[in-house]
Write a protein that holds these residues in place. Structure first.
Motif, PDB file in Angstrom:
ATOM      1  N   ALA A 156       2.299   0.974  -3.763  1.00 32.36           N
ATOM      2  CA  ALA A 156       3.631   0.573  -4.231  1.00 32.36           C
ATOM      3  C   ALA A 156       4.383   1.828  -4.669  1.00 32.36           C
ATOM      4  O   ALA A 156       3.771   2.854  -4.963  1.00 32.36           O
ATOM      5  N   ASP A 189      11.144  -1.114  -9.395  1.00 30.78           N
ATOM      6  CA  ASP A 189      10.623  -2.145  -8.498  1.00 30.78           C
ATOM      7  C   ASP A 189      11.708  -3.051  -7.920  1.00 30.78           C
ATOM      8  O   ASP A 189      11.613  -3.467  -6.772  1.00 30.78           O
ATOM      9  N   LEU A 190      12.729  -3.333  -8.683  1.00 31.13           N
ATOM     10  CA  LEU A 190      13.797  -4.196  -8.184  1.00 31.13           C
ATOM     11  C   LEU A 190      14.494  -3.557  -6.981  1.00 31.13           C
ATOM     12  O   LEU A 190      14.828  -4.240  -6.019  1.00 31.13           O
ATOM     13  N   ASN A 250      11.014  -1.925  -4.308  1.00 25.42           N
ATOM     14  CA  ASN A 250       9.843  -2.729  -3.993  1.00 25.42           C
ATOM     15  C   ASN A 250      10.219  -4.204  -3.852  1.00 25.42           C
ATOM     16  O   ASN A 250       9.396  -5.084  -4.089  1.00 25.42           O
ATOM     17  N   LEU A 251      11.493  -4.439  -3.502  1.00 24.78           N
ATOM     18  CA  LEU A 251      12.023  -5.790  -3.282  1.00 24.78           C
ATOM     19  C   LEU A 251      11.716  -6.725  -4.453  1.00 24.78           C
ATOM     20  O   LEU A 251      11.463  -7.907  -4.282  1.00 24.78           O
ATOM     21  N   GLY A 252      11.727  -6.157  -5.669  1.00 20.20           N
ATOM     22  CA  GLY A 252      11.499  -6.952  -6.868  1.00 20.20           C
ATOM     23  C   GLY A 252      10.048  -7.230  -7.188  1.00 20.20           C
ATOM     24  O   GLY A 252       9.745  -7.771  -8.245  1.00 20.20           O
ATOM     25  N   LYS A 253       9.145  -6.871  -6.291  1.00 15.46           N
ATOM     26  CA  LYS A 253       7.716  -7.085  -6.539  1.00 15.46           C
ATOM     27  C   LYS A 253       7.202  -6.008  -7.496  1.00 15.46           C
ATOM     28  O   LYS A 253       7.446  -4.820  -7.303  1.00 15.46           O
ATOM     29  N   ARG A 254       6.498  -6.432  -8.514  1.00 19.54           N
ATOM     30  CA  ARG A 254       6.002  -5.506  -9.526  1.00 19.54           C
ATOM     31  C   ARG A 254       4.882  -4.621  -8.969  1.00 19.54           C
ATOM     32  O   ARG A 254       3.938  -5.106  -8.343  1.00 19.54           O
ATOM     33  N   SER A 255       4.999  -3.311  -9.186  1.00 22.67           N
ATOM     34  CA  SER A 255       3.944  -2.384  -8.788  1.00 22.67           C
ATOM     35  C   SER A 255       2.692  -2.675  -9.619  1.00 22.67           C
ATOM     36  O   SER A 255       2.804  -2.977 -10.809  1.00 22.67           O
ATOM     37  N   PRO A 256       1.493  -2.589  -9.029  1.00 21.15           N
ATOM     38  CA  PRO A 256       0.269  -2.892  -9.768  1.00 21.15           C
ATOM     39  C   PRO A 256       0.122  -2.041 -11.022  1.00 21.15           C
ATOM     40  O   PRO A 256       0.457  -0.860 -11.023  1.00 21.15           O
ATOM     41  N   THR A 288      -5.930   0.338  -7.736  1.00 20.95           N
ATOM     42  CA  THR A 288      -6.353  -0.431  -6.572  1.00 20.95           C
ATOM     43  C   THR A 288      -7.565   0.266  -5.948  1.00 20.95           C
ATOM     44  O   THR A 288      -7.465   1.448  -5.576  1.00 20.95           O
TER      45      THR A 288
END
Length: 181
Positions: free
Chosen positions: A56, A61-62, A65-71, A75
């Motif tokens: 990510a 993120d908004l 990352n298309l609003g998806k929260r970075s981990p 990982t």
């Protein structure tokens, strides 16, 4: 922050003078953008977090990352990068395990930004701290190149600053947890 040049955020004069692998990936006139931050965590842990950008972007993120929260946790396997792997908008050309990741924009990204190269690296200061650095290299020829240099330089400064500070925060959090457990 003064509104001068976006060429540097946080890098020391020595870090700015130091050659990076990305310096050799583009032809013609180029502009260099250096970003760096001190991380109060062991270099190996900071490198693990740096490799998370294969998962990510860790910036805003908004926006990126298309609003998806970075981990918020590491990982498994994210630090097992190799040339040819994708890293954000780059195809990795060189990996120095435990130290640096270097790449150049792939064709789809070059349609938008033109040729761009980058080296992300982690350099130990001592056993408990390190420097996390990124050098961005962009072509800078003619009016269009200088305009791209200006726009990409400022945009990258905003996004990269957030990215490095986010990675620093998580590496320091994990280092503190390791020291207190």
């Amino acid at each position: 922050m003064p509104f001068g040049s976006p060429a540097n955020w946080g890098a020391t004069p020595d870090e700015r003078r130091r050659a990076q692998p990305a310096d050799t990936l583009l032809d013609g006139p180029v502009a260099l953008f250096d970003r760096a931050v001190t991380v109060h965590a062991p270099a190996a842990l900071a490198y693990r977090w740096l490799c998370q950008i294969s998962v990510a972007p860790y910036s805003y993120d908004l926006l990126d990352n298309l609003g998806k929260r970075s981990p918020r946790t590491l990982t498994p396997g994210a630090d097992e990068r190799a040339p040819g792997d994708t890293l954000i908008v780059f195809e990795l050309t060189e990996v120095e395990r435990g130290h640096s990741l270097t790449g150049r924009t792939f064709a789809k990204s070059e349609n938008l930004f033109g040729p761009v190269a980058a080296t992300y690296s982690v350099e130990p200061i001592d056993e408990r701290s390190c420097r996390m650095l990124c050098r961005i290299v962009v072509t800078s020829q003619g009016f269009r190149g200088r305009l791209k240099e200006f726009l990409l330089g400022w945009g990258d400064l905003i996004m990269m600053r957030k990215q490095l500070l986010t990675l620093k925060k998580y590496a320091e959090r994990d280092a503190l947890a390791q020291r207190t457990s």
